[in-house]
Design a protein around this motif. Structure first.
Motif, PDB file in Angstrom:
ATOM      1  N   PRO A   1      33.377  49.445  48.592  1.00 55.12           N
ATOM      2  CA  PRO A   1      33.261  50.245  47.397  1.00 55.12           C
ATOM      3  C   PRO A   1      34.622  50.389  46.870  1.00 55.12           C
ATOM      4  CG  PRO A   1      31.714  51.233  49.210  1.00 55.12           C
ATOM      5  CD  PRO A   1      32.672  49.980  49.919  1.00 55.12           C
ATOM      6  N   GLU A   2      35.630  50.623  47.769  1.00 53.55           N
ATOM      7  CA  GLU A   2      37.009  50.923  47.112  1.00 53.55           C
ATOM      8  C   GLU A   2      37.608  49.559  46.475  1.00 53.55           C
ATOM      9  OE1 GLU A   2      35.787  51.252  50.283  1.00 53.55           O
ATOM     10  OE2 GLU A   2      37.320  50.706  51.734  1.00 53.55           O
ATOM     11  N   ASP A   3      36.805  48.664  46.250  1.00 56.04           N
ATOM     12  CA  ASP A   3      37.314  47.355  45.634  1.00 56.04           C
ATOM     13  C   ASP A   3      36.756  47.352  43.967  1.00 56.04           C
ATOM     14  OD1 ASP A   3      36.436  45.292  48.532  1.00 56.04           O
ATOM     15  OD2 ASP A   3      38.710  45.923  47.730  1.00 56.04           O
ATOM     16  N   THR A   4      35.949  48.431  43.978  1.00 54.21           N
ATOM     17  CA  THR A   4      35.612  48.735  42.659  1.00 54.21           C
ATOM     18  C   THR A   4      36.716  49.029  41.788  1.00 54.21           C
ATOM     19  OG1 THR A   4      33.253  49.571  43.049  1.00 54.21           O
ATOM     20  CG2 THR A   4      34.252  50.392  41.328  1.00 54.21           C
ATOM     21  N   ALA A   5      36.581  48.059  40.535  1.00 50.05           N
ATOM     22  CA  ALA A   5      37.936  48.271  39.588  1.00 50.05           C
ATOM     23  C   ALA A   5      37.631  47.195  38.431  1.00 50.05           C
ATOM     24  CB  ALA A   5      39.076  47.858  40.179  1.00 50.05           C
ATOM     25  N   ILE A   6      38.418  47.262  37.668  1.00 53.07           N
ATOM     26  CA  ILE A   6      38.579  46.335  36.417  1.00 53.07           C
ATOM     27  C   ILE A   6      39.608  45.208  36.992  1.00 53.07           C
ATOM     28  CG2 ILE A   6      38.886  45.533  34.148  1.00 53.07           C
ATOM     29  CD1 ILE A   6      38.268  48.450  33.354  1.00 53.07           C
ATOM     30  N   TYR A   7      39.114  43.871  36.918  1.00 46.63           N
ATOM     31  CA  TYR A   7      39.977  42.867  37.324  1.00 46.63           C
ATOM     32  C   TYR A   7      40.805  42.227  36.546  1.00 46.63           C
ATOM     33  CZ  TYR A   7      38.784  43.882  42.366  1.00 46.63           C
ATOM     34  OH  TYR A   7      38.656  44.411  43.579  1.00 46.63           O
ATOM     35  N   TYR A   8      41.788  41.998  36.311  1.00 51.98           N
ATOM     36  CA  TYR A   8      42.561  41.251  35.291  1.00 51.98           C
ATOM     37  C   TYR A   8      43.258  40.070  35.922  1.00 51.98           C
ATOM     38  CZ  TYR A   8      41.991  45.633  32.649  1.00 51.98           C
ATOM     39  OH  TYR A   8      41.783  46.847  32.183  1.00 51.98           O
ATOM     40  N   CYS A   9      43.150  38.824  35.131  1.00 51.72           N
ATOM     41  CA  CYS A   9      43.837  37.638  35.208  1.00 51.72           C
ATOM     42  C   CYS A   9      45.383  37.556  34.519  1.00 51.72           C
ATOM     43  CB  CYS A   9      42.863  36.572  34.706  1.00 51.72           C
ATOM     44  SG  CYS A   9      43.686  34.878  34.716  1.00 51.72           S
ATOM     45  N   ALA A  10      46.223  37.261  35.212  1.00 53.89           N
ATOM     46  CA  ALA A  10      47.607  37.301  34.492  1.00 53.89           C
ATOM     47  C   ALA A  10      48.147  36.013  34.840  1.00 53.89           C
ATOM     48  CB  ALA A  10      48.375  38.483  35.250  1.00 53.89           C
ATOM     49  N   ALA A  11      48.866  35.661  33.755  1.00 57.23           N
ATOM     50  CA  ALA A  11      49.905  34.332  33.925  1.00 57.23           C
ATOM     51  C   ALA A  11      51.354  34.834  33.433  1.00 57.23           C
ATOM     52  CB  ALA A  11      49.303  33.292  32.570  1.00 57.23           C
ATOM     53  N   GLY A  12      52.192  34.055  34.285  1.00 56.84           N
ATOM     54  CA  GLY A  12      53.483  34.288  34.172  1.00 56.84           C
ATOM     55  C   GLY A  12      54.273  33.672  33.209  1.00 56.84           C
ATOM     56  N   ARG A  13      55.587  33.678  33.029  1.00 57.49           N
ATOM     57  CA  ARG A  13      56.333  32.896  32.034  1.00 57.49           C
ATOM     58  C   ARG A  13      56.896  31.582  32.640  1.00 57.49           C
ATOM     59  NH1 ARG A  13      57.554  38.329  31.966  1.00 57.49           N
ATOM     60  NH2 ARG A  13      57.394  39.306  29.760  1.00 57.49           N
TER      61      ARG A  13
ATOM     62  N   VAL B   1      54.574  39.233  34.362  1.00 52.49           N
ATOM     63  CA  VAL B   1      53.324  38.677  33.590  1.00 52.49           C
ATOM     64  C   VAL B   1      53.506  38.338  32.144  1.00 52.49           C
ATOM     65  CG1 VAL B   1      50.985  39.187  32.863  1.00 52.49           C
ATOM     66  CG2 VAL B   1      51.744  39.691  35.302  1.00 52.49           C
ATOM     67  N   ASN B   2      53.348  37.443  31.438  1.00 48.28           N
ATOM     68  CA  ASN B   2      53.303  37.065  30.210  1.00 48.28           C
ATOM     69  C   ASN B   2      52.220  37.280  29.488  1.00 48.28           C
ATOM     70  OD1 ASN B   2      55.128  36.066  27.944  1.00 48.28           O
ATOM     71  ND2 ASN B   2      54.014  34.128  28.194  1.00 48.28           N
ATOM     72  N   ALA B   3      51.099  37.129  29.941  1.00 47.19           N
ATOM     73  CA  ALA B   3      49.685  37.271  29.228  1.00 47.19           C
ATOM     74  C   ALA B   3      48.690  37.606  30.330  1.00 47.19           C
ATOM     75  CB  ALA B   3      49.474  35.806  28.771  1.00 47.19           C
ATOM     76  N   TRP B   4      47.684  38.622  29.686  1.00 48.20           N
ATOM     77  CA  TRP B   4      46.661  39.108  30.544  1.00 48.20           C
ATOM     78  C   TRP B   4      45.353  38.616  29.792  1.00 48.20           C
ATOM     79  CZ3 TRP B   4      47.835  42.282  34.627  1.00 48.20           C
ATOM     80  CH2 TRP B   4      49.197  42.654  34.584  1.00 48.20           C
ATOM     81  N   GLY B   5      44.390  38.727  30.640  1.00 49.15           N
ATOM     82  CA  GLY B   5      42.960  38.639  30.217  1.00 49.15           C
ATOM     83  C   GLY B   5      42.454  39.729  29.958  1.00 49.15           C
ATOM     84  N   GLN B   6      41.011  39.767  29.270  1.00 48.03           N
ATOM     85  CA  GLN B   6      40.587  41.055  28.891  1.00 48.03           C
ATOM     86  C   GLN B   6      40.168  42.121  30.147  1.00 48.03           C
ATOM     87  OE1 GLN B   6      39.158  38.194  28.981  1.00 48.03           O
ATOM     88  NE2 GLN B   6      36.853  38.737  29.914  1.00 48.03           N
ATOM     89  N   GLY B   7      39.666  41.308  31.144  1.00 44.58           N
ATOM     90  CA  GLY B   7      39.309  42.230  32.397  1.00 44.58           C
ATOM     91  C   GLY B   7      38.174  41.757  32.586  1.00 44.58           C
ATOM     92  N   THR B   8      37.370  42.199  33.854  1.00 42.06           N
ATOM     93  CA  THR B   8      36.017  41.875  34.154  1.00 42.06           C
ATOM     94  C   THR B   8      35.644  42.980  35.177  1.00 42.06           C
ATOM     95  OG1 THR B   8      34.478  40.431  34.931  1.00 42.06           O
ATOM     96  CG2 THR B   8      36.482  40.080  36.007  1.00 42.06           C
ATOM     97  N   GLN B   9      34.502  43.739  34.901  1.00 36.45           N
ATOM     98  CA  GLN B   9      34.194  44.718  36.111  1.00 36.45           C
ATOM     99  C   GLN B   9      33.776  44.527  37.124  1.00 36.45           C
ATOM    100  OE1 GLN B   9      34.685  48.404  35.192  1.00 36.45           O
ATOM    101  NE2 GLN B   9      34.194  48.394  37.521  1.00 36.45           N
ATOM    102  N   VAL B  10      34.208  44.955  38.132  1.00 39.68           N
ATOM    103  CA  VAL B  10      33.645  44.590  39.408  1.00 39.68           C
ATOM    104  C   VAL B  10      33.094  46.178  40.279  1.00 39.68           C
ATOM    105  CG1 VAL B  10      34.100  43.961  41.943  1.00 39.68           C
ATOM    106  CG2 VAL B  10      34.801  42.405  40.123  1.00 39.68           C
ATOM    107  N   THR B  11      31.860  46.120  40.510  1.00 31.23           N
ATOM    108  CA  THR B  11      31.310  47.445  41.075  1.00 31.23           C
ATOM    109  C   THR B  11      30.643  47.118  42.367  1.00 31.23           C
ATOM    110  OG1 THR B  11      31.043  48.180  38.898  1.00 31.23           O
ATOM    111  CG2 THR B  11      29.954  49.426  40.533  1.00 31.23           C
ATOM    112  N   VAL B  12      31.020  47.738  43.558  1.00 29.25           N
ATOM    113  CA  VAL B  12      30.692  47.695  44.779  1.00 29.25           C
ATOM    114  C   VAL B  12      29.920  48.878  45.215  1.00 29.25           C
ATOM    115  CG1 VAL B  12      31.110  46.999  47.052  1.00 29.25           C
ATOM    116  CG2 VAL B  12      32.470  46.095  45.416  1.00 29.25           C
ATOM    117  N   SER B  13      28.752  48.964  45.212  1.00 33.77           N
ATOM    118  CA  SER B  13      27.872  50.043  45.863  1.00 33.77           C
ATOM    119  C   SER B  13      27.924  50.154  47.095  1.00 33.77           C
ATOM    120  CB  SER B  13      26.568  49.898  45.282  1.00 33.77           C
ATOM    121  OG  SER B  13      25.718  48.851  45.643  1.00 33.77           O
ATOM    122  N   SER B  14      27.622  51.475  47.730  1.00 27.88           N
ATOM    123  CA  SER B  14      27.686  51.703  48.995  1.00 27.88           C
ATOM    124  C   SER B  14      26.316  51.744  49.767  1.00 27.88           C
ATOM    125  CB  SER B  14      28.397  52.978  49.493  1.00 27.88           C
ATOM    126  OG  SER B  14      28.004  53.989  48.920  1.00 27.88           O
TER     127      SER B  14
END
Length: 124
Positions: free
Chosen positions: A88-100, A111-124
């Motif tokens: 459950p503590e892994d629940t978050a928005i996960y972002y992809c990132a690219a360096g320079r 980080v030079n660029a970010w993705g829009q994020g994807t939601q991960v929800t872990v239920s107990s």
């Protein structure tokens, strides 16, 4: 400038697995380090894992070591995060990132660029 699009998030029960993908476009993919960060509600951005341009060097945060695995397929300009034994503590928005360049740190300062994020929800 590289463009990043994440996919693969969702709702899963504790102990389950998910695989996140990050598709990159816009510049040479093989020469840049990539990473995953996450942000839980009310918390600061947190480093998850990083990988160098050739995919030969990886680093995972202690909180996910042994459960998550970062990888990349340079032929497909795609990075992955395999997440097993989710908690459950892994629940978050996960972002992809690219360096320079082909250099990364655990700080988002590389980080030079970010993705829009994807939601991960872990239920107990």
């Amino acid at each position: 400038q590289v463009q990043l699009v994440e996919s693969g998030g969702g709702l899963v029960q504790a102990g389950g697995s998910l695989r996140l993908s990050c598709a990159a476009s816009g510049r040479t993919f093989t020469n840049i380090a990539m990473a995953w960060f996450r942000q839980a509600p009310g918390k600061e951005l947190e480093f998850v894992a990083a990988i160098n341009g050739g995919g030969t060097n990886t680093y995972h945060a202690e909180t996910v070591e042994g459960r998550f695995t970062i990888s990349r397929d340079n032929a497909k300009n795609t990075m992955f995060l395999q997440m097993n034994n989710l908690k459950p503590e892994d629940t978050a928005i996960y972002y992809c990132a690219a360096g320079r360049s082909d250099y990364y740190t655990v700080s988002p300062s590389f980080v030079n660029a970010w993705g829009q994020g994807t939601q991960v929800t872990v239920s107990s």
